[in-house]
Design a protein around this motif. Structure first.
Motif, PDB file in Angstrom:
ATOM      1  N   SER A  35       0.955   3.870  -3.079  1.00 15.63           N
ATOM      2  CA  SER A  35       0.250   5.265  -2.732  1.00 15.63           C
ATOM      3  C   SER A  35       1.510   6.270  -3.366  1.00 15.63           C
ATOM      4  N   GLN A  77       0.787   6.027  -7.191  1.00 15.47           N
ATOM      5  CA  GLN A  77      -0.516   7.043  -7.297  1.00 15.47           C
ATOM      6  C   GLN A  77      -0.367   8.339  -7.311  1.00 15.47           C
ATOM      7  N   LYS A  78       0.245   8.972  -6.267  1.00 10.37           N
ATOM      8  CA  LYS A  78       0.576  10.314  -6.145  1.00 10.37           C
ATOM      9  C   LYS A  78       1.239  10.743  -7.320  1.00 10.37           C
ATOM     10  N   PRO A  80       3.577  11.774   1.836  1.00  6.86           N
ATOM     11  CA  PRO A  80       2.238  11.982   1.382  1.00  6.86           C
ATOM     12  C   PRO A  80       1.688  13.559   1.914  1.00  6.86           C
ATOM     13  N   GLN A 136       0.795  -1.363   0.001  1.00  6.97           N
ATOM     14  CA  GLN A 136      -0.078  -0.014  -0.020  1.00  6.97           C
ATOM     15  C   GLN A 136       1.099   1.165  -0.014  1.00  6.97           C
ATOM     16  N   SER A 137       1.884   1.220   0.563  1.00 11.14           N
ATOM     17  CA  SER A 137       2.881   2.388   0.905  1.00 11.14           C
ATOM     18  C   SER A 137       3.541   2.652  -0.651  1.00 11.14           C
TER      19      SER A 137
END
Length: 268
Positions: A55, A58-59, A103, A51-52
């Motif tokens: 993420s 995706q960012k 993030p 997930q990290s």
């Protein structure tokens, strides 16, 4: 009397056998529980790392696919941005752009990144993007558990590439913005809280290149170093195509219908 003594001895042996069987069953149950716990913990760690890393990818995708007027798009495609560093300067095509994913920020510029040359060393002394497990700001959350480092580089040219494959359809080949760029994006997530990402000799894993081809003989890449020291980690590799997309406006309907209002200059 002799018969009664024999009966008492047989009962003792039977009881001892039952005790041994109960102890064996208990030991097997404990061992199975420990194994199940390790499997569950490993699955949880794998999910968190996945997930990290995802993420971070995706960012970056959200920023580059966003509105050209957004701050994220301007940052990532500017001359000092993570992608603009390669697109706007031909001499930078062999570099590796590294930054520590956070993030809580949307600015991934060269002043907060590390730009590494293929032969080693830092381009223009830019070395502010390496993740530091001793800094709370370099973790992806306030819990200070997961840390993700991004590596961006242009995909090396392929011997099987077709002619004009790098040109956007419908654009002039001489125009710099008409080129299609393919990037290798590597997101490496790790758990420094579980095991320190540093060798006994003091070599910090995050300071190593993520690109295997750029690693000197006898040294380890980032992924190999994390594996060697036992730090839980996961690397996601992604290839992304970035090209300039434009749309045309039909101005002359050749006598059929009114002219498009976008093609008419407004009068003062």
């Amino acid at each position: 009397m002799a018969y009664r003594s024999t009966e008492q001895g047989a009962t003792l042996i039977v009881v001892l056998l039952f005790l041994v069987l109960i102890m064996l069953a208990g030991a097997i149950a404990v061992r199975q529980s420990t194994t199940d716990l390790k499997v569950a913990t490993s699955d949880q760690i794998n999910t968190v790392l996945l997930q990290s890393a995802d993420s971070a990818n995706q960012k970056l995708e959200t920023m580059v696919n966003g509105s050209p007027a957004s701050e994220g798009y301007k940052d990532v495609t500017s001359a000092t941005g993570a992608l603009g560093h390669f697109i706007l300067f031909e001499e930078n095509k062999v570099n590796e752009f590294i930054y520590c994913f956070n993030p809580r920020t949307q600015r991934y510029l060269t002043n907060s990144a590390t730009v590494r040359a293929p032969a080693g060393g830092y381009v223009d002394s830019l070395n502010n993007g390496i993740c530091d497990y001793t800094k709370a700001t370099d973790y992806t959350s306030e819990r200070q558990a997961v840390m993700t480092q991004m590596s961006i580089a242009l995909t090396p040219p392929s011997a099987n590439a077709g002619p004009f494959e790098h040109v956007v359809i419908g654009k002039e080949i001489e125009d710099r913005t008409s080129k299609k760029y393919q990037f290798d994006i590597r997101a490496t997530a790790s758990l420094p809280a579980y095991k320190k990402p540093e060798t006994p000799q003091g070599v910090k894993c995050f300071e190593q290149s993520s690109i295997k081809a750029n690693v000197a003989t006898g040294e380890k890449s980032l992924n190999e170093c994390l594996l060697a020291v036992g730090t839980p980690s996961k690397m996601l590799y992604e290839q992304a195509d970035v090209e300039n997309v434009s749309s045309s406006t039909k101005c002359y309907p050749f006598g059929r219908g009114p002219m498009n209002s976008r093609c008419v200059l407004s009068t003062p």
